[in-house]
Write a protein that holds these residues in place. Sequence first.
Motif: not given
Length: 440
Positions: A156-173
């Motif tokens: 949860l605290i950045p940086p987060s591998i899971v958050l990176v994957i979510y951003a890539i999958l959903t094309e978010q910044n």
Amino acid sequence: MDRFEIALISIPILLGMIFLRVPIGLAMLLCGVGGTAIVTDRWVPILASLKSLTYDVFSGHSLSIIPLFLLMGQFATKGGMSESLFKAAAAFLGHRRGGIAMAGIGACAGFGAICGSSLATAATMSQVALPEMRRYGYSGALSTGSLAAGGTLGILIPPSIVLVIYAILTEQNIITMFIAAVVPGIMAAVGFMIVVAIYVRLDPSAATIRERVGLRGRIAAILDVWPVALIFLLVIGGIYVGWFTPTEAAAVGAAGTGLLALRSGELDWKGLKHCLLATATSTAMIYFIIFGAQVYNTFLAFAQLPQTTAEWVAAAGFSPWIVLVLILLAYLVFGCVMDSLSMILLTIPIFFPLIMTLDFGMGPEETAIWFGILVLITVELGLVTPPVGMNIFIINSLAPDIPLSQTYRGVVPFLIAEIIRIALLALVPAIILFLPRMLG
């Protein structure tokens, strides 16, 4: 049987394979290839497409951030930074009742800021904090429960591998997603500490009080931990002000933690080899899961499962909030049997298009950010949800003398706190969106 029905049937088949301990990446790959072949009635084209799909998936620059953040976590673990973080937190909190458990949670948050993995955070911090808790007579339930919950801060605290994957999958910044996770991450750390404070007041025998550390000792502890804070500020701050792209920031972070580990004397050639091999192994595992998910999600898209589901929900007239609650409950159930990365890769291609068709009173970008953080927190909750709860098993393996039942009992108050936090963030999206709006 039409395409939609075939796609629906593939889901229980996939879950059944996972229950039978088939690797999640392989299970998704087989279901994706088999499903596509059945729908098209042709095996050769889908098998031939795998060679080009492999290049399409892994040639993207964005995925290179994953091994760099993993290497950063490996160096941080090897360099003894976890011990410095724990000593600094204990210097300020250890004299309170339950203070060592609070310090463990605070150190987990700090380590998560340079690691990005909950499993690594839980395992590393437990090796540092558990002996101290034993020394001061903390109960098995409180010590293991607090560290299992604190370990979840790693994603949860950045940086987060899971958050990176979510951003890539959903094309978010990725930068915006990191910024949005800061306030919920702080809320989680503070909330867990409040749970500890309540716990020891209801059960005073669960923890004792350690002697207070003087001003000189506190200053020394802060001086020991400043390099970790510097790396975090350099990585996250460098991304925000535009000094680095997220991938470049990950490289800077990996280099910085490597130099600190070298400076500490803990990183020799044997240690460097271990860090590189562990990073390569974890990266290969993650990449294979991503590849399997891509094949399976291509099949679902071909079968029009996400579109048909969204149309069905719209026609049924369900409230957007009811749909959101059902999705989050599904994540809680999946969390009992699956790891966080697998949940994200399996479900986001189905749930995200559905959420984006609903009206929550926000724009599409803010909805995507808000939903992503809610999913991240709910997935995080799965790491400490029985019967699987990967963090629970990691803590228990490091404290085999503490019965698993005690760890389950100790983690329950933290689960309740997490559910309250999820509800609060869902009902008040501004908590998540405050920083992205202010800094956007």
